[in-house]
Design a protein around this motif. Structure first.
Motif, mmCIF file in Angstrom:
data_model
loop_
_atom_site.group_PDB
_atom_site.id
_atom_site.type_symbol
_atom_site.label_atom_id
_atom_site.label_comp_id
_atom_site.label_asym_id
_atom_site.label_seq_id
_atom_site.Cartn_x
_atom_site.Cartn_y
_atom_site.Cartn_z
ATOM 1 N N LEU A 172 47.948 35.423 52.364
ATOM 2 C CA LEU A 172 47.527 35.587 51.170
ATOM 3 C C LEU A 172 46.598 34.630 50.559
ATOM 4 O O LEU A 172 45.557 34.886 50.043
ATOM 5 C CB LEU A 172 48.489 36.362 50.534
ATOM 6 N N PRO A 173 47.424 33.489 50.394
ATOM 7 C CA PRO A 173 46.420 32.548 49.811
ATOM 8 C C PRO A 173 45.049 31.974 50.363
ATOM 9 O O PRO A 173 44.032 31.832 49.759
ATOM 10 C CB PRO A 173 47.156 31.012 49.650
ATOM 11 N N CYS B 266 42.850 35.026 49.911
ATOM 12 C CA CYS B 266 42.043 34.878 48.302
ATOM 13 C C CYS B 266 41.082 34.031 48.202
ATOM 14 O O CYS B 266 40.229 34.010 47.715
ATOM 15 C CB CYS B 266 43.289 34.562 47.578
ATOM 16 N N GLY C 211 38.087 34.954 49.947
ATOM 17 C CA GLY C 211 36.994 36.054 49.288
ATOM 18 C C GLY C 211 36.533 35.455 47.951
ATOM 19 O O GLY C 211 35.488 35.680 47.616
ATOM 20 N N THR C 212 37.309 34.455 47.357
ATOM 21 C CA THR C 212 36.627 33.888 46.139
ATOM 22 C C THR C 212 35.488 33.052 46.422
ATOM 23 O O THR C 212 34.507 32.838 45.573
ATOM 24 C CB THR C 212 37.808 33.093 45.213
ATOM 25 N N LEU D 259 38.484 35.472 39.720
ATOM 26 C CA LEU D 259 39.131 36.193 40.539
ATOM 27 C C LEU D 259 40.370 35.225 41.129
ATOM 28 O O LEU D 259 41.598 35.815 41.266
ATOM 29 C CB LEU D 259 38.532 36.815 41.703
ATOM 30 N N LEU D 260 40.133 34.199 41.497
ATOM 31 C CA LEU D 260 41.059 33.255 41.827
ATOM 32 C C LEU D 260 42.329 32.791 41.157
ATOM 33 O O LEU D 260 43.249 32.844 41.186
ATOM 34 C CB LEU D 260 40.523 31.766 42.382
ATOM 35 N N VAL E 290 44.641 36.095 40.735
ATOM 36 C CA VAL E 290 45.472 36.105 41.899
ATOM 37 C C VAL E 290 46.384 35.152 41.837
ATOM 38 O O VAL E 290 47.641 35.281 42.049
ATOM 39 C CB VAL E 290 44.522 35.952 43.288
#
Length: 134
Positions: free
Chosen positions: A5-6, A9, A12-13, A26-27, A30
């Motif tokens: 997950l990290p 994230c 994506g960011t 966004l980071l 999250v």
């Protein structure tokens, strides 16, 4: 598997940041909402995430001639002063006091993105367009 997950994230960011969207926000969300990271720690990580992105943007803008030196000379000293003041406030103020204003800021910026201001047409170009050809 705790790294997945990290990693996603961060990936994506970083893609959003490369597009100029602002993946750091966004980071932050999250990390604080889903990963249980303290807000101050998340802000520090976000700033570290921002530095290489900003450095790369600065290099490419410099190479392409998009930096205005007089503007830089007048803006950089003020930016440094206010960045230091903001860092001091962020460490001196209780985290709970920062959460609500930050949330309001995120909501306001999201709403502004949904309904962008329409640009007014340039009057000089519209006058030339309305002139008949001779």
């Amino acid at each position: 598997m705790n790294w997945l997950l990290p990693f996603l994230c961060g990936l994506g960011t970083s893609i959003l940041s490369a597009w100029g969207v602002g993946g750091g926000t966004l980071l932050l969300l999250v990390m604080t909402l889903f990963l249980g990271v303290d807000q101050r720690t998340a802000q520090g990580i976000n700033l570290l995430f921002f530095l290489p992105t900003a450095a790369a943007a600065l290099v490419f803008h410099w190479k392409n001639g998009f930096l205005d030196k007089p503007t830089l000379k007048s803006a950089v000293p003020w930016a440094l002063i206010f960045a230091l003041a903001g860092a001091w406030v962020a460490t001196a103020v209780d985290v709970e006091l920062l959460r609500k204003p930050f949330g309001i800021y995120l909501l306001a910026s999201g709403i502004m993105m949904l309904w962008p201001k329409k640009k007014k047409p340039d009057s000089a170009s519209s006058d030339e367009d309305s002139k008949p050809d001779e």
